[in-house]
Scaffold this motif. Structure first.
Motif, PDB file in Angstrom:
ATOM      1  N   ARG A  83       0.821  -1.217   0.000  1.00  0.00           N
ATOM      2  CA  ARG A  83       0.000   0.000   0.000  1.00  0.00           C
ATOM      3  C   ARG A  83       0.857   1.272   0.000  1.00  0.00           C
ATOM      4  O   ARG A  83       2.021   1.249   0.386  1.00  0.00           O
ATOM      5  CB  ARG A  83      -0.911   0.017   1.213  1.00  0.00           C
ATOM      6  N   VAL A  84       0.225   2.342  -0.436  1.00  0.00           N
ATOM      7  CA  VAL A  84       0.874   3.646  -0.593  1.00  0.00           C
ATOM      8  C   VAL A  84       0.093   4.679   0.215  1.00  0.00           C
ATOM      9  O   VAL A  84      -1.138   4.587   0.291  1.00  0.00           O
ATOM     10  CB  VAL A  84       0.838   4.108  -2.076  1.00  0.00           C
ATOM     11  N   THR A 163      -2.336  -7.434 -17.035  1.00  0.00           N
ATOM     12  CA  THR A 163      -3.793  -7.408 -16.935  1.00  0.00           C
ATOM     13  C   THR A 163      -4.262  -7.316 -15.487  1.00  0.00           C
ATOM     14  O   THR A 163      -5.345  -6.813 -15.211  1.00  0.00           O
ATOM     15  CB  THR A 163      -4.404  -8.644 -17.604  1.00  0.00           C
ATOM     16  N   ALA A 164      -3.404  -7.804 -14.552  1.00  0.00           N
ATOM     17  CA  ALA A 164      -3.806  -7.807 -13.141  1.00  0.00           C
ATOM     18  C   ALA A 164      -4.018  -6.391 -12.597  1.00  0.00           C
ATOM     19  O   ALA A 164      -4.735  -6.209 -11.619  1.00  0.00           O
ATOM     20  CB  ALA A 164      -2.752  -8.528 -12.299  1.00  0.00           C
ATOM     21  N   VAL A 165      -3.437  -5.395 -13.235  1.00  0.00           N
ATOM     22  CA  VAL A 165      -3.533  -4.041 -12.689  1.00  0.00           C
ATOM     23  C   VAL A 165      -4.959  -3.490 -12.743  1.00  0.00           C
ATOM     24  O   VAL A 165      -5.293  -2.568 -11.998  1.00  0.00           O
ATOM     25  CB  VAL A 165      -2.577  -3.037 -13.392  1.00  0.00           C
ATOM     26  N   ARG A 172      -2.643   1.283  -4.006  1.00  0.00           N
ATOM     27  CA  ARG A 172      -1.986  -0.007  -3.776  1.00  0.00           C
ATOM     28  C   ARG A 172      -1.019  -0.241  -4.931  1.00  0.00           C
ATOM     29  O   ARG A 172      -1.144   0.380  -5.978  1.00  0.00           O
ATOM     30  CB  ARG A 172      -3.017  -1.127  -3.731  1.00  0.00           C
ATOM     31  N   PHE A 173      -0.085  -1.148  -4.702  1.00  0.00           N
ATOM     32  CA  PHE A 173       0.881  -1.426  -5.767  1.00  0.00           C
ATOM     33  C   PHE A 173       1.222  -2.899  -5.832  1.00  0.00           C
ATOM     34  O   PHE A 173       0.985  -3.664  -4.897  1.00  0.00           O
ATOM     35  CB  PHE A 173       2.143  -0.570  -5.592  1.00  0.00           C
ATOM     36  N   VAL A 174       1.733  -3.287  -7.000  1.00  0.00           N
ATOM     37  CA  VAL A 174       2.209  -4.652  -7.216  1.00  0.00           C
ATOM     38  C   VAL A 174       3.579  -4.574  -7.885  1.00  0.00           C
ATOM     39  O   VAL A 174       3.917  -3.577  -8.518  1.00  0.00           O
ATOM     40  CB  VAL A 174       1.269  -5.477  -8.133  1.00  0.00           C
ATOM     41  N   ILE A 185       4.328  -1.179  -9.917  1.00  0.00           N
ATOM     42  CA  ILE A 185       3.196  -0.462 -10.512  1.00  0.00           C
ATOM     43  C   ILE A 185       2.220  -0.077  -9.399  1.00  0.00           C
ATOM     44  O   ILE A 185       1.691  -0.945  -8.716  1.00  0.00           O
ATOM     45  CB  ILE A 185       2.450  -1.345 -11.541  1.00  0.00           C
ATOM     46  N   SER A 186       1.990   1.229  -9.234  1.00  0.00           N
ATOM     47  CA  SER A 186       1.012   1.656  -8.224  1.00  0.00           C
ATOM     48  C   SER A 186      -0.157   2.351  -8.908  1.00  0.00           C
ATOM     49  O   SER A 186       0.008   2.973  -9.965  1.00  0.00           O
ATOM     50  CB  SER A 186       1.659   2.583  -7.197  1.00  0.00           C
ATOM     51  N   ARG A 187      -1.334   2.211  -8.300  1.00  0.00           N
ATOM     52  CA  ARG A 187      -2.495   2.922  -8.849  1.00  0.00           C
ATOM     53  C   ARG A 187      -2.567   4.289  -8.163  1.00  0.00           C
ATOM     54  O   ARG A 187      -3.328   4.498  -7.215  1.00  0.00           O
ATOM     55  CB  ARG A 187      -3.774   2.136  -8.648  1.00  0.00           C
TER      56      ARG A 187
END
Lengths: 356, 135
Positions: A83-84, A163-165, A172-174, A185-187
């Protein structure tokens, strides 16, 4: 003039015909074709920004969480891995050293993303306020950052296999592989639209830039980034915020753990609140014709009461908007303010933010 | 350096205005180079009809999303007409800077002033010299 720094995408910007300007010591694209069109690309489609000039400071090892908890105004220990959060670094006088986002990758692994103009200052500040032996590293030079922003940005990123994004929630980020490179990659973003920020090694930046452009993202410069963030009423360090601004004057109360305390600047921020603030940041919309720009005085009944910190025509609304500091008594929605444009008072009204 | 449309039949100031002279009436606007440098024009402020302009004095303002630029009188004279349509449609300056994007028409005080204006070749050279200086 000292030599400007370049991001790994500098040659790509020049090849696209971007107009380049000096920003925070970097030679950066302000626009490729049209700020209005680039702005619209984000609101309606997908825009792509090179923000590799921004800085990344990493904290790793035992004690990292406590260190960053003390540095930041937002809560850090309660941040789950993946998380961000947005927060502020404050000095002992309660002024803002920088506004940042903090990423928690693992229990004892945190990253701050900081403003380009403040990288050195922030890094020194972080080191100074970390216990001896703490692992604090400035990894700005080796890290590229691309912001993919806009209504259709999830689909654009999905076209590259990520595609998971699409399922990723805001803030949140992955960690994933993109164009054969590890990437975070963060949203998140700085536009007021949906979007992602992608951190990756500098050497992979060009490949990702080209792949995203091929997938339909439109290159956007700092000009559109500024009008987008202004419509979203997101503050810009150096304009709305500086070393003397209290986060509360800037309306950033919800990012300050004032009750919990225990962070640098906490006592001073409380004391300044008790003493009463002399100014408050407000949004305004022009009623009369004109654009109230940064640095223009704000007056009321012919008396100077404040100053504009940011102002521009809003491509979405069609009229001009801005942010500025005024006395708290003049901060209510709908309050009449005059913006002094080239010596002439032009009517404006305090407006709800975000503007769009 | 970019590609600019600089018509042969016009005369130019060093402050990037074009002028077109017909029977003592001179129409003034900004050049293709100027509008490209400014980017999206969002606001134009013009002088009142009847105002006397001194060559070189600022007589109006042109604003793009990012910048504010003064307009400088390329010649001395009296303002006869202003392009009121630019109030509602400032983007005409980008779309058609030599046509619908015109700014003012003045009557010139001294026709000899015009000899100091640049022709197409002179203006292109001026753009180039200025760009070289900035390097």
């Amino acid at each position: 003039m000292s030599q400007l720094q370049r991001t790994p995408l500098h040659a790509a910007h020049v090849a696209l015909g971007a107009r380049m300007v000096a920003f925070a010591g970097f030679d950066m694209p302000v626009q490729y074709s049209s700020i209005k069109e680039e702005h619209a690309a984000v609101r309606e489609g997908t825009g792509l920004f090179d923000v590799s000039h921004m800085g990344q400071i990493h904290f790793t090892g035992p004690g990292s969480v406590e260190t960053v908890e003390r540095l930041l105004t937002c809560k850090v220990a309660s941040l789950e891995p993946g998380r961000v959060r947005y927060g502020l670094l404050c000095n002992e006088e309660g002024g803002i050293v920088d506004d940042v986002t903090v990423y928690r990758a693992a229990d004892e692994q945190l990253m701050l993303c900081v403003n380009a103009a403040n990288v050195e200052k922030d890094y020194r500040w972080c080191v100074r306020h970390s216990p001896e032996g703490a692992e604090v590293r400035n990894r700005s030079a080796e890290t590229a950052l691309l912001a993919l922003q806009g209504a259709t940005s999830a689909a654009t990123l999905g076209a590259l296999g990520a595609t998971a994004v699409a399922e990723l929630k805001r803030f949140r980020f992955v960690e994933a592989e993109l164009v054969g490179s590890p990437a975070l990659i963060s949203r998140t973003g700085y536009t007021g639209s949906d979007g992602f920020e992608v951190y990756l090694p500098s050497g992979a930046a060009v490949a990702l830039w080209e792949a995203l452009c091929a997938a339909g993202a439109r290159p956007c410069g700092l000009g559109a980034r500024d009008t987008l963030r202004l419509e979203a009423a997101l503050p810009l360090y150096g304009q709305e915020l500086d070393d003397t601004t209290s986060p509360l004057e800037a309306g950033l109360d919800r990012f300050v753990k004032l009750d919990a305390g225990g962070f640098l600047g906490c006592e001073a921020i409380r004391a300044r609140r008790e003493a009463g603030h002399s100014r408050q940041l407000v949004g305004f919309q022009m009623v009369g014709r004109g654009i109230g720009r940064a640095g223009y005085p704000i007056s009321r009944d012919g008396r100077a009461v404040g100053v504009v910190t940011s102002g521009a025509p809003s491509p979405t609304l069609g009229n001009s908007i801005g942010l500025g500091y005024v006395p708290p008594a003049l901060a209510a929605l709908g309050e009449r303010l005059d913006i002094v444009i080239r010596g002439r008072a032009v009517e404006a009204r305090v407006a709800e933010t975000p503007f769009v | 350096m970019g590609d600019y449309e600089i018509p042969e039949e016009l005369r130019y100031s060093r402050e990037d205005e074009w002028t077109k002279s017909e029977d003592g009436r001179v129409t003034i606007g900004v050049t293709d180079y100027a509008q490209q440098q400014l980017g999206d024009v969002v606001f134009v402020e013009l002088p009142e009809v009847g105002r006397s302009l001194e060559k070189g004095e600022p007589f109006g303002v042109i604003e793009s999303v990012k910048t504010v630029a003064d307009l400088y009188a390329p010649l001395s004279g009296e303002v006869l007409e202003i392009n009121e349509a630019l109030v509602e449609a400032p983007e005409s300056v980008n779309d058609d800077c030599y046509g619908e994007g015109w700014m003012v028409v003045i009557s010139i005080a001294d026709p000899a002033d015009q000899s100091e204006l640049l022709d197409r070749a002179g203006y292109l050279q001026h753009i180039k010299d200025r760009a070289d200086q900035d390097q």
